[in-house]
Enzyme design. Sequence first.
Site, mmCIF file in Angstrom:
data_model
loop_
_atom_site.group_PDB
_atom_site.id
_atom_site.type_symbol
_atom_site.label_atom_id
_atom_site.label_comp_id
_atom_site.label_asym_id
_atom_site.label_seq_id
_atom_site.Cartn_x
_atom_site.Cartn_y
_atom_site.Cartn_z
ATOM 1 N N ASN A 192 -8.020 -8.857 -5.997
ATOM 2 C CA ASN A 192 -7.468 -7.566 -6.403
ATOM 3 C C ASN A 192 -6.091 -7.837 -6.980
ATOM 4 O O ASN A 192 -5.154 -8.133 -6.237
ATOM 5 C CB ASN A 192 -7.394 -6.646 -5.165
ATOM 6 C CG ASN A 192 -6.673 -5.342 -5.459
ATOM 7 O OD1 ASN A 192 -6.388 -5.021 -6.616
ATOM 8 N ND2 ASN A 192 -6.384 -4.587 -4.410
ATOM 9 N N LYS A 207 -4.111 -5.795 -8.362
ATOM 10 C CA LYS A 207 -3.176 -4.663 -8.190
ATOM 11 C C LYS A 207 -2.430 -4.407 -9.510
ATOM 12 O O LYS A 207 -3.019 -4.587 -10.576
ATOM 13 C CB LYS A 207 -2.238 -4.923 -7.006
ATOM 14 C CG LYS A 207 -3.019 -5.321 -5.740
ATOM 15 C CD LYS A 207 -2.191 -5.339 -4.500
ATOM 16 C CE LYS A 207 -3.064 -5.722 -3.300
ATOM 17 N NZ LYS A 207 -2.361 -5.680 -2.029
ATOM 18 N N HIS A 246 -8.400 1.966 -1.288
ATOM 19 C CA HIS A 246 -7.425 0.949 -0.888
ATOM 20 C C HIS A 246 -6.253 1.638 -0.196
ATOM 21 O O HIS A 246 -5.886 2.754 -0.549
ATOM 22 C CB HIS A 246 -6.950 0.173 -2.119
ATOM 23 C CG HIS A 246 -6.188 -1.071 -1.751
ATOM 24 N ND1 HIS A 246 -4.877 -1.021 -1.332
ATOM 25 C CD2 HIS A 246 -6.567 -2.367 -1.693
ATOM 26 C CE1 HIS A 246 -4.484 -2.266 -1.041
ATOM 27 N NE2 HIS A 246 -5.487 -3.091 -1.254
ATOM 28 N N GLU A 265 -3.252 1.243 -0.516
ATOM 29 C CA GLU A 265 -2.163 1.596 -1.435
ATOM 30 C C GLU A 265 -2.476 2.892 -2.182
ATOM 31 O O GLU A 265 -1.582 3.540 -2.718
ATOM 32 C CB GLU A 265 -1.900 0.420 -2.391
ATOM 33 C CG GLU A 265 -1.223 -0.726 -1.640
ATOM 34 C CD GLU A 265 -1.531 -2.115 -2.145
ATOM 35 O OE1 GLU A 265 -2.007 -2.250 -3.293
ATOM 36 O OE2 GLU A 265 -1.308 -3.075 -1.379
ATOM 37 N N GLU A 317 -9.227 -3.906 5.705
ATOM 38 C CA GLU A 317 -7.890 -4.383 5.360
ATOM 39 C C GLU A 317 -6.862 -3.705 6.263
ATOM 40 O O GLU A 317 -6.419 -2.584 5.969
ATOM 41 C CB GLU A 317 -7.565 -4.056 3.897
ATOM 42 C CG GLU A 317 -8.492 -4.723 2.905
ATOM 43 C CD GLU A 317 -7.829 -4.907 1.547
ATOM 44 O OE1 GLU A 317 -7.894 -6.026 1.023
ATOM 45 O OE2 GLU A 317 -7.227 -3.948 1.028
ATOM 46 N N GLY A 354 -0.047 -8.163 2.214
ATOM 47 C CA GLY A 354 1.181 -8.614 1.570
ATOM 48 C C GLY A 354 2.273 -9.039 2.533
ATOM 49 O O GLY A 354 3.424 -9.203 2.132
ATOM 50 N N SER A 371 -3.529 -10.778 3.441
ATOM 51 C CA SER A 371 -2.900 -12.098 3.546
ATOM 52 C C SER A 371 -3.894 -13.245 3.669
ATOM 53 O O SER A 371 -3.648 -14.219 4.383
ATOM 54 C CB SER A 371 -1.900 -12.127 4.715
ATOM 55 O OG SER A 371 -0.845 -11.210 4.475
HETATM 56 P P1 13P Z 1 -2.723 -9.573 0.022
HETATM 57 O O1 13P Z 1 -3.810 -10.616 -0.038
HETATM 58 O O2 13P Z 1 -1.658 -9.774 -0.989
HETATM 59 O O3 13P Z 1 -2.224 -9.408 1.426
HETATM 60 O O4 13P Z 1 -3.422 -8.174 -0.368
HETATM 61 C C1 13P Z 1 -4.603 -7.814 0.220
HETATM 62 C C2 13P Z 1 -5.156 -6.633 -0.460
HETATM 63 O O5 13P Z 1 -4.614 -5.546 -0.394
HETATM 64 C C3 13P Z 1 -6.381 -6.815 -1.262
HETATM 65 O O6 13P Z 1 -6.915 -5.597 -1.650
#
Ligand code: 13P
Length: 257
Positions: free
Chosen positions: A15, A17, A103, A105, A173, A179, A218
């Site tokens: 992803n 983002k 997600h 976010e 997640e 992150g 992560s």
């Molecule tokens: P990270 O791997 O950067 O922690 O992000 C995970 C994520 O949100 C994938 O959708």
Amino acid sequence: MAEAARSIRPLVAGNWKMNGLKAQLAEAMAVRDALAAGPADPGTDVMICPPVTLLAAMAELAAGSKLQVGAEDCHWEMSGAFTGDISAEMLKDAGARAVIVGHSERRGGHGERDCIVQRKAKAAHRAGLTAIVCVGETLGERRAGLALEVVGRQLAGSLPDGARAADTIVAYEPVWAIGTGVTPTSGEVGEVHGAIRRALSQRFGAEGEAMRILYGGSVKPANAAEIFAINDVDGALVGGASLKATDFLAIVAAYAH
Ligand code: 13P
């Protein structure tokens, strides 16, 4: 069950983002080329979900290769007066085969509740896309002992009736692992994935047994194999480490079985 889980073909999905200008397509090309140079069957499905600005170009460079391309979000309507939004049909038209919905976010930053996520998943199915439906608790919820309850509620409210293994993927997640470089223990991941599997099989029967459950938060080359060894982990949804082909390919290698 470990044996049952391994009968499910894994998926490693990146992803990206809100990252990547056109120059970043070189990383996707490197992934594509490495898959082409590897074994005929890499042992796992491999996907990148770029920002929508790169979707058509990435789909074009990946056409006919082992690299699949997905999208990060969609609107639930097919078309209309929704300035700035993108429909599932548009994503399909641009070359996506899947779309991430729900997600954290989006849930956190855009106030998307389960009923919105469910509409988006339905839209994905309507357009012929696989819905990658994300769920996960916040740190406060985990500390309050509510992780399983929150994930169960999100799952029930976000998945549409009639979801099938071929068109629906769940991604667990934990918000606090995204992150941050912090990951749950294997026991914590296994507990949540086991609960998700039970909920899926209760609601969708054999389809729920066969649905892929990805872990995200992560995931790095250094921890990918350890996470994949956990029961009912059928792949990974990778954020930051998917932006560099070398890191992403190292994760893919850990999931090739
Ligand atoms: P990270 O791997 O950067 O922690 O992000 C995970 C994520 O949100 C994938 O959708």
